[in-house]
Every structure is written in structure tokens, then in C-alpha cells.
Design a protein around this motif. Structure first.
Motif, PDB file in Angstrom:
ATOM      1  N   ALA A 119      33.547  37.751 -11.351  1.00 14.28           N
ATOM      2  CA  ALA A 119      32.091  37.910 -11.418  1.00 14.28           C
ATOM      3  C   ALA A 119      31.376  36.618 -11.049  1.00 14.28           C
ATOM      4  O   ALA A 119      30.410  36.631 -10.267  1.00 14.28           O
ATOM      5  CB  ALA A 119      31.672  38.387 -12.805  1.00 14.28           C
ATOM      6  N   ASP A 120      31.812  35.481 -11.591  1.00 17.97           N
ATOM      7  CA  ASP A 120      31.142  34.206 -11.311  1.00 17.97           C
ATOM      8  C   ASP A 120      31.222  33.853  -9.829  1.00 17.97           C
ATOM      9  O   ASP A 120      30.230  33.416  -9.235  1.00 17.97           O
ATOM     10  CB  ASP A 120      31.763  33.081 -12.140  1.00 17.97           C
ATOM     11  N   ALA A 122      31.633  35.965  -7.325  1.00 23.49           N
ATOM     12  CA  ALA A 122      30.832  36.933  -6.573  1.00 23.49           C
ATOM     13  C   ALA A 122      29.347  36.617  -6.685  1.00 23.49           C
ATOM     14  O   ALA A 122      28.602  36.713  -5.696  1.00 23.49           O
ATOM     15  CB  ALA A 122      31.121  38.347  -7.063  1.00 23.49           C
ATOM     16  N   ILE A 123      28.903  36.237  -7.877  1.00 23.18           N
ATOM     17  CA  ILE A 123      27.486  35.868  -8.067  1.00 23.18           C
ATOM     18  C   ILE A 123      27.125  34.683  -7.187  1.00 23.18           C
ATOM     19  O   ILE A 123      26.072  34.674  -6.525  1.00 23.18           O
ATOM     20  CB  ILE A 123      27.215  35.563  -9.556  1.00 23.18           C
ATOM     21  N   ALA A 124      27.985  33.679  -7.144  1.00 27.07           N
ATOM     22  CA  ALA A 124      27.707  32.489  -6.325  1.00 27.07           C
ATOM     23  C   ALA A 124      27.683  32.831  -4.841  1.00 27.07           C
ATOM     24  O   ALA A 124      26.820  32.346  -4.095  1.00 27.07           O
ATOM     25  CB  ALA A 124      28.758  31.414  -6.609  1.00 27.07           C
ATOM     26  N   ALA A 125      28.611  33.665  -4.381  1.00 23.87           N
ATOM     27  CA  ALA A 125      28.654  34.026  -2.957  1.00 23.87           C
ATOM     28  C   ALA A 125      27.466  34.895  -2.569  1.00 23.87           C
ATOM     29  O   ALA A 125      26.898  34.745  -1.476  1.00 23.87           O
ATOM     30  CB  ALA A 125      29.967  34.741  -2.652  1.00 23.87           C
ATOM     31  N   LEU A 126      27.054  35.810  -3.449  1.00 26.61           N
ATOM     32  CA  LEU A 126      25.864  36.619  -3.179  1.00 26.61           C
ATOM     33  C   LEU A 126      24.613  35.746  -3.129  1.00 26.61           C
ATOM     34  O   LEU A 126      23.738  35.942  -2.274  1.00 26.61           O
ATOM     35  CB  LEU A 126      25.703  37.698  -4.254  1.00 26.61           C
ATOM     36  N   ALA A 127      24.527  34.772  -4.037  1.00 28.09           N
ATOM     37  CA  ALA A 127      23.364  33.878  -4.052  1.00 28.09           C
ATOM     38  C   ALA A 127      23.264  33.071  -2.766  1.00 28.09           C
ATOM     39  O   ALA A 127      22.158  32.682  -2.350  1.00 28.09           O
ATOM     40  CB  ALA A 127      23.440  32.938  -5.260  1.00 28.09           C
ATOM     41  N   ALA A 128      24.402  32.824  -2.110  1.00 30.21           N
ATOM     42  CA  ALA A 128      24.408  32.089  -0.843  1.00 30.21           C
ATOM     43  C   ALA A 128      24.082  32.986   0.343  1.00 30.21           C
ATOM     44  O   ALA A 128      24.033  32.514   1.488  1.00 30.21           O
ATOM     45  CB  ALA A 128      25.764  31.429  -0.638  1.00 30.21           C
ATOM     46  N   GLY A 129      23.864  34.285   0.091  1.00 31.51           N
ATOM     47  CA  GLY A 129      23.481  35.199   1.164  1.00 31.51           C
ATOM     48  C   GLY A 129      24.631  35.898   1.854  1.00 31.51           C
ATOM     49  O   GLY A 129      24.435  36.565   2.869  1.00 31.51           O
ATOM     50  N   ASP A 131      27.944  38.524   2.427  1.00 35.49           N
ATOM     51  CA  ASP A 131      28.568  39.771   2.012  1.00 35.49           C
ATOM     52  C   ASP A 131      29.813  39.402   1.214  1.00 35.49           C
ATOM     53  O   ASP A 131      30.523  38.444   1.557  1.00 35.49           O
ATOM     54  CB  ASP A 131      28.971  40.621   3.221  1.00 35.49           C
ATOM     55  N   VAL A 132      30.100  40.172   0.162  1.00 36.50           N
ATOM     56  CA  VAL A 132      31.187  39.823  -0.752  1.00 36.50           C
ATOM     57  C   VAL A 132      32.085  41.032  -0.972  1.00 36.50           C
ATOM     58  O   VAL A 132      31.606  42.113  -1.334  1.00 36.50           O
ATOM     59  CB  VAL A 132      30.638  39.330  -2.112  1.00 36.50           C
ATOM     60  N   TYR A 133      33.381  40.822  -0.743  1.00 37.70           N
ATOM     61  CA  TYR A 133      34.392  41.813  -1.124  1.00 37.70           C
ATOM     62  C   TYR A 133      35.105  41.254  -2.335  1.00 37.70           C
ATOM     63  O   TYR A 133      35.776  40.218  -2.257  1.00 37.70           O
ATOM     64  CB  TYR A 133      35.387  42.057   0.009  1.00 37.70           C
ATOM     65  N   CYS A 134      34.970  41.919  -3.469  1.00 34.61           N
ATOM     66  CA  CYS A 134      35.553  41.447  -4.721  1.00 34.61           C
ATOM     67  C   CYS A 134      36.675  42.385  -5.125  1.00 34.61           C
ATOM     68  O   CYS A 134      36.442  43.579  -5.322  1.00 34.61           O
ATOM     69  CB  CYS A 134      34.491  41.365  -5.812  1.00 34.61           C
ATOM     70  N   ALA A 147      25.410  40.516 -15.416  1.00 29.72           N
ATOM     71  CA  ALA A 147      24.946  39.396 -14.591  1.00 29.72           C
ATOM     72  C   ALA A 147      25.239  39.645 -13.119  1.00 29.72           C
ATOM     73  O   ALA A 147      24.414  39.340 -12.240  1.00 29.72           O
ATOM     74  CB  ALA A 147      25.608  38.103 -15.062  1.00 29.72           C
ATOM     75  N   LEU A 148      26.409  40.221 -12.824  1.00 29.20           N
ATOM     76  CA  LEU A 148      26.760  40.512 -11.429  1.00 29.20           C
ATOM     77  C   LEU A 148      25.851  41.582 -10.846  1.00 29.20           C
ATOM     78  O   LEU A 148      25.400  41.469  -9.697  1.00 29.20           O
ATOM     79  CB  LEU A 148      28.222  40.946 -11.352  1.00 29.20           C
ATOM     80  N   MET A 149      25.537  42.624 -11.601  1.00 35.06           N
ATOM     81  CA  MET A 149      24.663  43.670 -11.091  1.00 35.06           C
ATOM     82  C   MET A 149      23.244  43.135 -10.853  1.00 35.06           C
ATOM     83  O   MET A 149      22.563  43.532  -9.894  1.00 35.06           O
ATOM     84  CB  MET A 149      24.632  44.858 -12.051  1.00 35.06           C
TER      85      MET A 149
END
Length: 361
Positions: A119-120, A122-129, A131-134, A147-149
Motif C-alpha cells: 500500500a505505501d 502504491a500510494i507513493a507511485a500514484l502520487a508521482a503520477g 500507473d501502478v500494478y500492485c 489510505a490507498l483508495m
């Protein structure tokens, strides 16, 4: 040595030679991917966090065989793991996850680290703009999932989850026959899992038990299948385990809905399966009756008709799921949200020793 060769040959017969070679390379951790026919990619826009066997043999295989050497940056706290991954796929070995997320040109981040970190990262990668495959699970606590949602709702990039069974050929064909079925579903999943010793990292309290590590796959499959014709909102959950000291091994989770559905998921790990995790799935829904044998074969009855399918190489849906960031037919993420909520509820039950409860989606 002989057992290793025997297993390699068995994997060739199950997965095909190319996938088996990637699996072997992931264990041996040597060489370069061009030996296996992976060409140099046009872009270096994929970052990887977590360079263990799954990243090497599954993510690496899916990306390298489709796009060539497209990995730009990789990180794992195990320096040997990241060094061998970076050498094989000709990527930059980074000293931190933040370095991968911030690497020049990276726009898609694959997360295959330990479960508690998903989750942490993924949150950081999403905040950087990005696409994230978790990989599964998206989170191991209710708080980290919330927090992730929230981060997903704010993000420009998209979030994809590593639940692959809905992308398998058997489930895709089954869905085509289950349109517009009314009435309750019976679904039974029997899974032979790996034997995990007391020191395995899955056993660490913060990692979410084998409910997050394994059982979540079949909970997600249940949500996906039942959602084809409307997912009931209220369920009763019952858990039975054979040893109160290790509640997430050799257990059965039973789910019954107000609509009359009956779902059972049994995970057993009494002996190490030579060919890896094996599963049998039995479904009865209206006039449809299906048995899926380890995603290598399916027998499907549609009324009086009998259909038999074989899948070679074995198709658990890994490749299609891993390529979600590059496909135009991404799965409805609402299903993943619902199955994660269900998984976390059952995780809490196993942790606390609660054998029965009601659950509302």
C-alpha cells in the motif's frame, strides 16, 4: 540435481519451454534475458519494486516476451536480488523504492515486494503520477487500504491489482456461458498450497497471514464470478481451521449469502506440491456445471451439452493480468475493492480466532 532437472522438465510440460526457462533463470539468478530471445525495448518506462522470484519469472516473463527489455529501474532491499534482476533485464539497480519512482522516463511501476509494503509503495507511485500494478494483496490492514483508495481517487495514474484468475481462459469461457443466470451459486475451491515454515516471511505478524497471501485469490475469484449476475450484499462467513496454533493453514472458509449462495475455499498445506500450487474449482449455477482442473483443463456441462477444454501452456491468467496497464479492457476495479474488503474481514477473523460473523459489502 536430479530433482531439479525433473522439476524443470515437468514445468516445460506444464508452462512451455520459454516460461520454464524464465522460472529456472529466476532460481539460478544468472545470465541475461537476450539468451531467452528478449529483444531490447524501445522505451525504458517500467520500474519494479521487489525483485524476488515472482518479479523475475512472472513479471519479467510477461514484459520481456511482449515488449522486450523495457525495464528502466528496479529496487529490492536484498542487494543480490536487485543486482541479478537488473543484470538479467538490463535495468538500473536502485538503492530505494523512491529512486525507482523518481527515475527518469518511468511511467509504470510494478510492485512485487513483501505484502505489508504494497500500500505505501502504491500510494507513493500514484502520487508521482504513475500507473501502478500492485501484486496481491493491495493492503493488509483496513487503515492502509483506506489510505490507498483515497490516493487512487486523487491520482492521475491508474491502479491495477495482481488478481489473475479472472483473466484466465477458463474463467473467460465460463463467463460466456453464465450470462443472465438467475438463482444461487455453488462454488468450491480446493487449493494445495506451499508448505511454509515458521520462519517464512508470510508468518510475520505484519504480513497479513495466508488469507492475504493466498486465500485472497479465491475470494477475489468468487466476487468476480458472482458479480456477473449481481453480487448479494449480505454474507455469513464461517471459518474452520485444523490447528488453533496456525489458523491460516489447513482451513476452510465458508460463505453463504442471503440469496442462497454457497461458497467454500479450502487451503491445505500438509505436503509440498512438486508442481507448485494446485487447485480444483467446481461450480454449479443454474444449468451450468463446471470443473476446472488446475487451470490446465475444464469440463463444462451446459444442460445436455458437455464441453471439454485443455489449456497448454497452463493458463492461470498471469500474463493477461500483468499486462493490464497496456490493455484497453481493464477489469472493473470495484470488484477488487469489494474482494479486498472481504479478505481483510476474514484476515481479522483468523487473527482473532473468530469463527463466524456477518459481512456486508
Amino acid at each position: 540435481m536430479m530433482d531439479g532437472l525433473r522439476k524443470f522438465w515437468r514445468f516445460v510440460t506444464i508452462y512451455g519451454p520459454r516460461r520454464a526457462l524464465f522460472k529456472a533463470a529466476g532460481r539460478l539468478r544468472g545470465g541475461r534475458a537476450w539468451w531467452l530471445g528478449a529483444r531490447r525495448g524501445v522505451a525504458r518506462d517500467i520500474g519494479v519494486i521487489g525483485c524476488g522470484q515472482f518479479a523475475f519469472a512472472s513479471i519479467g516473463y510477461a514484459i520481456a516476451t511482449r515488449f522486450g527489455l523495457r525495464f528502466g529501474a528496479a529496487f529490492d532491499p536484498d542487494r543480490r536480488a536487485v543486482a541479478s534482476f537488473a543484470s538479467f533485464f538490463q535495468a538500473e539497480a536502485c538503492d530505494s523504492a523512491d529512486e525507482v519512482i523518481g527515475a527518469a522516463g518511468v511511467r509504470v511501476v510494478y510492485i512485487a515486494s513483501n505484502h505489508a509494503s504494497h500500500a505505501d509503495y502504491a500510494i507513493a507511485a500514484l502520487a508521482a503520477g504513475h500507473d501502478v500494478y500492485c501484486e496481491k494483496p493491495l493492503a493488509v490492514t483496513q487503515e492502509s487500504f483506506a489510505a490507498l483508495m483515497a490516493a487512487r481517487a486523487r491520482a492521475r495514474g491508474r491502479l491495477f491489482a495482481g488478481y489473475n484468475r479472472p483473466f484466465s481462459a477458463a474463467i473467460a469461457e465460463l463467463r460466456a456461458h453464465c450470462r443472465d443466470i438467475h438463482g444461487p451459486l455453488t462454488l468450491a475451491c480446493i487449493v494445495q498450497g506451499h508448505v511454509l515454515g515458521p520462519d517464512h516471511w508470510y508468518r510475520r505478524p505484519e504480513e497479513g497471514t495466508r488469507i492475504c497471501g493466498n486465500v485472497g485469490h479465491w475470494l477475489d475469484l468468487m466476487v468476480h464470478v458472482r458479480a456477473w449476475n449481481g453480487l448479494p450484499t449480505r454474507w455469513r462467513i464461517d471459518c474452520a481451521w485444523s490447528d488453533d496454533r496456525v489458523r491460516d493453514d489447513d482451513l476452510t472458509v465458508t460463505l453463504t449469502s442471503a440469496a442462497g449462495d454457497l461458497v467454500t475455499i479450502t487451503l491445505t498445506a500438509r505436503a509440498e506440491p512438486f508442481e507448485g500450487i494446485a487447485e480444483t474449482i467446481v461450480l454449479q449455477w443454474g444449468e451450468i456445471a463446471a470443473t476446472i482442473d488446475d487451470f490446465r483443463a475444464m469440463t463444462l456441462h451446459v444442460g445436455k451439452r458437455r464441453i471439454r477444454r485443455r489449456y497448454w501452456p497452463k493458463d492461470v491468467g498471469h500474463v493477461a493480468a500483468l499486462l493490464q496497464p497496456f490493455r484497453h479492457d481493464a477489469r472493473d476495479f470495484r470488484e477488487v475493492e469489494l474482494s479486498t474488503r472481504l479478505m481483510l474481514a476474514i484476515t481479522d477473523m483468523v487473527r482473532s480466532g473468530t469463527r463466524s460473523r456477518l459481512f456486508d459489502f
